[in-house]
Write a protein that holds these residues in place. Sequence first.
Motif, PDB file in Angstrom:
ATOM      1  N   ILE A   1       0.865  -1.171   0.000  1.00 24.33           N
ATOM      2  CA  ILE A   1       0.000   0.000   0.000  1.00 24.33           C
ATOM      3  C   ILE A   1       0.906   1.227   0.000  1.00 24.33           C
ATOM      4  N   VAL A   2       0.630   2.159  -0.894  1.00 23.49           N
ATOM      5  CA  VAL A   2       1.460   3.351  -1.022  1.00 23.49           C
ATOM      6  C   VAL A   2       1.313   4.199   0.244  1.00 23.49           C
ATOM      7  N   PRO A   3       2.432   4.568   0.872  1.00 25.97           N
ATOM      8  CA  PRO A   3       2.343   5.407   2.077  1.00 25.97           C
ATOM      9  C   PRO A   3       1.571   6.697   1.791  1.00 25.97           C
TER      10      PRO A   3
ATOM     11  N   THR B   1      -4.344   3.017  -2.636  1.00 28.54           N
ATOM     12  CA  THR B   1      -3.519   2.669  -3.792  1.00 28.54           C
ATOM     13  C   THR B   1      -2.586   1.506  -3.464  1.00 28.54           C
ATOM     14  N   LEU B   2      -2.698   0.450  -4.255  1.00 30.47           N
ATOM     15  CA  LEU B   2      -1.823  -0.714  -4.165  1.00 30.47           C
ATOM     16  C   LEU B   2      -0.754  -0.583  -5.238  1.00 30.47           C
TER      17      LEU B   2
ATOM     18  N   SER C   1     -11.761  -4.917  -1.087  1.00 30.00           N
ATOM     19  CA  SER C   1     -12.548  -5.063   0.142  1.00 30.00           C
ATOM     20  C   SER C   1     -11.901  -4.322   1.321  1.00 30.00           C
ATOM     21  N   ARG C   2     -10.646  -3.915   1.166  1.00 33.52           N
ATOM     22  CA  ARG C   2      -9.934  -3.148   2.203  1.00 33.52           C
ATOM     23  C   ARG C   2      -9.830  -1.665   1.858  1.00 33.52           C
ATOM     24  N   GLY C   3     -10.515  -1.249   0.795  1.00 31.40           N
ATOM     25  CA  GLY C   3     -10.545   0.168   0.457  1.00 31.40           C
ATOM     26  C   GLY C   3      -9.640   0.596  -0.686  1.00 31.40           C
ATOM     27  N   VAL C   4      -8.946  -0.318  -1.322  1.00 31.82           N
ATOM     28  CA  VAL C   4      -8.102   0.040  -2.461  1.00 31.82           C
ATOM     29  C   VAL C   4      -8.975   0.368  -3.661  1.00 31.82           C
ATOM     30  N   ARG C   5      -8.679   1.477  -4.324  1.00 35.16           N
ATOM     31  CA  ARG C   5      -9.410   1.891  -5.521  1.00 35.16           C
ATOM     32  C   ARG C   5      -8.506   2.042  -6.737  1.00 35.16           C
ATOM     33  N   PHE C   6      -7.176   2.017  -6.513  1.00 36.35           N
ATOM     34  CA  PHE C   6      -6.230   2.211  -7.604  1.00 36.35           C
ATOM     35  C   PHE C   6      -5.070   1.231  -7.488  1.00 36.35           C
ATOM     36  N   ILE C   7      -4.507   0.881  -8.640  1.00 38.36           N
ATOM     37  CA  ILE C   7      -3.254   0.133  -8.709  1.00 38.36           C
ATOM     38  C   ILE C   7      -2.248   1.018  -9.423  1.00 38.36           C
TER      39      ILE C   7
END
Length: 170
Positions: A72-74, A79-80, A110-116
């Motif tokens: 996960i980006v700090p 964002t993953l 499911s943990r809130g990531v919306r972007f890669i």
Amino acid sequence: MDTDTVRDEVLILRRPCANDGAQIHALIAACPPLDTNTVYAYLLLAQYFQDTCIVACRQEEDDLAGFISGFIVPQRADTLFIWQVAVHPSQRGRGLAATMLDRLLQEQISRGVRFIETTVSPDNQGSRALFNALARRRGAVLSETPMFDRSLFGGQSHEDEPLLRLGPFQ
């Protein structure tokens, strides 16, 4: 995680553990043009970033067939960043990279990531095709911007590493 069928072969998709570190290193080494990091780096990923990484292994064997590392980006919990995607040469062409990436993304959504985000050199057509296909399957936008210019690699013969950003994912 659980099992998945990838072109008629049952594979176990699971989180990595420290015992996988040396095998991950060997897998990456067998997958040029990926940069091979130290075994220690893969031990750290398996120990501290296992929730954002995935391994695939054959059900009857303990050999690793694939690995994706990410974090996960700090300061951007939505964002993953995908660092490396590796599929053993004997397993290529079967959709394993896409299966692992889809599974990892679904868990992270499911943990809130919306972007890669990921960096992919211009000549790495396989990785570019993987992320373009993911964007198409998920109806996401894929944008590309400069990130790491070749000059930043300290004189090593390394290509530029532009940033690919995919999303938003629902």
